[in-house]
Design a protein around this motif. Structure first.
Motif, PDB file in Angstrom:
ATOM      1  N   THR A  40       0.837  -1.195   0.000  1.00  0.00           N
ATOM      2  CA  THR A  40       0.000   0.000   0.000  1.00  0.00           C
ATOM      3  C   THR A  40       0.876   1.251   0.000  1.00  0.00           C
ATOM      4  N   GLY A  41       0.259   2.378  -0.314  1.00  0.00           N
ATOM      5  CA  GLY A  41       0.977   3.647  -0.312  1.00  0.00           C
ATOM      6  C   GLY A  41       0.606   4.504  -1.502  1.00  0.00           C
ATOM      7  N   ASP A  42       0.703   5.804  -1.320  1.00  0.00           N
ATOM      8  CA  ASP A  42       0.357   6.747  -2.384  1.00  0.00           C
ATOM      9  C   ASP A  42       1.559   7.158  -3.217  1.00  0.00           C
ATOM     10  N   THR A  43       2.757   6.809  -2.765  1.00  0.00           N
ATOM     11  CA  THR A  43       3.967   7.163  -3.495  1.00  0.00           C
ATOM     12  C   THR A  43       4.826   5.923  -3.691  1.00  0.00           C
TER      13      THR A  43
END
Length: 213
Positions: A40-43
């Motif tokens: 997971t993660g936005d970057t």
């Protein structure tokens, strides 16, 4: 039923069992992959950090994939020489398949939180039972003469010694896991390639000795 027809029926039964094994192994490998954590993660950094946090799960997946594939390959090698099914061969194969299907669960337990020795021991015991049941499969094939006449003499000897040695390696790692709480137990597994090399040579020597006798 003529003798030739009976041989054909037994050959078809052996082939169907092999196809069933292939299907079950494919399911086991699929179950193994289904439990992989999704990063997971936005970057990009966050994704890489998430993957690093789940590194043990990914490593356990890779190890179990290789282990199941090795078990399947050994079974495929032996059953390519099987011409018929005996009374106990099907039951032993089902017992061996049970261990393969149990392996995804054992992999999840291995990477779960909690005391290390019991989690490690469950995985190792599954491997012991898988290797031991495969050794019994080979013994049954040889005892009931269920193999083709053109099978190389060293095939069964090498596979039998290899299975026994693998069962011994995993069995030894169980008490070691309680004594060392980690590192030493995994080192036992790392000795497996060396043990298999020795087993292969012993199997070759034993088969040649029986052939001369």
């Amino acid at each position: 039923m003529t003798t030739q027809a009976g041989h054909q029926v037994r050959a078809v039964a052996a082939e169907r069992l092999t196809m069933f094994v292939d299907a079950v192994i494919a399911i086991a490998l699929t179950l193994l992959a289904l439990d992989l954590p999704v990063p997971t993660g936005d970057t990009t950094d966050a994704m890489l950090s998430s993957m690093s946090a789940h590194g043990s799960e990914y490593l356990a997946f890779a190890v179990s994939f290789v282990v199941i594939a090795a078990h399947w390959r050994a079974h495929h090698e032996i059953f390519s020489h099987v011409r018929a099914l005996g009374g106990r061969l099907t039951s032993l194969t089902l017992a061996w398949l049970f261990m393969q299907v149990l392996m995804p669960f054992a992999t999840r337990v291995l990477t779960a939180d909690g005391a290390f020795p019991p989690r490690f021991s469950l995985y190792a015991i599954v491997q012991v039972l898988a290797s031991a049941s495969f050794a019994l499969i080979i013994r049954e094939i040889r005892r009931a003469h269920l193999y083709t006449t053109d099978v190389p003499p060293q095939v069964f000897a090498q596979s039998l010694v290899r299975s026994i040695c693998l069962a011994a390696v995993f069995a030894v790692s169980v008490p070691v896991s309680f004594l060392t709480n980690g590192t030493g137990a995994y080192l036992c597994w790392l000795t497996a390639p060396i043990v298999l090399t020795v087993a292969r040579r012993l199997g070759t020597v034993n088969s040649h000795d029986r052939h001369r006798a």
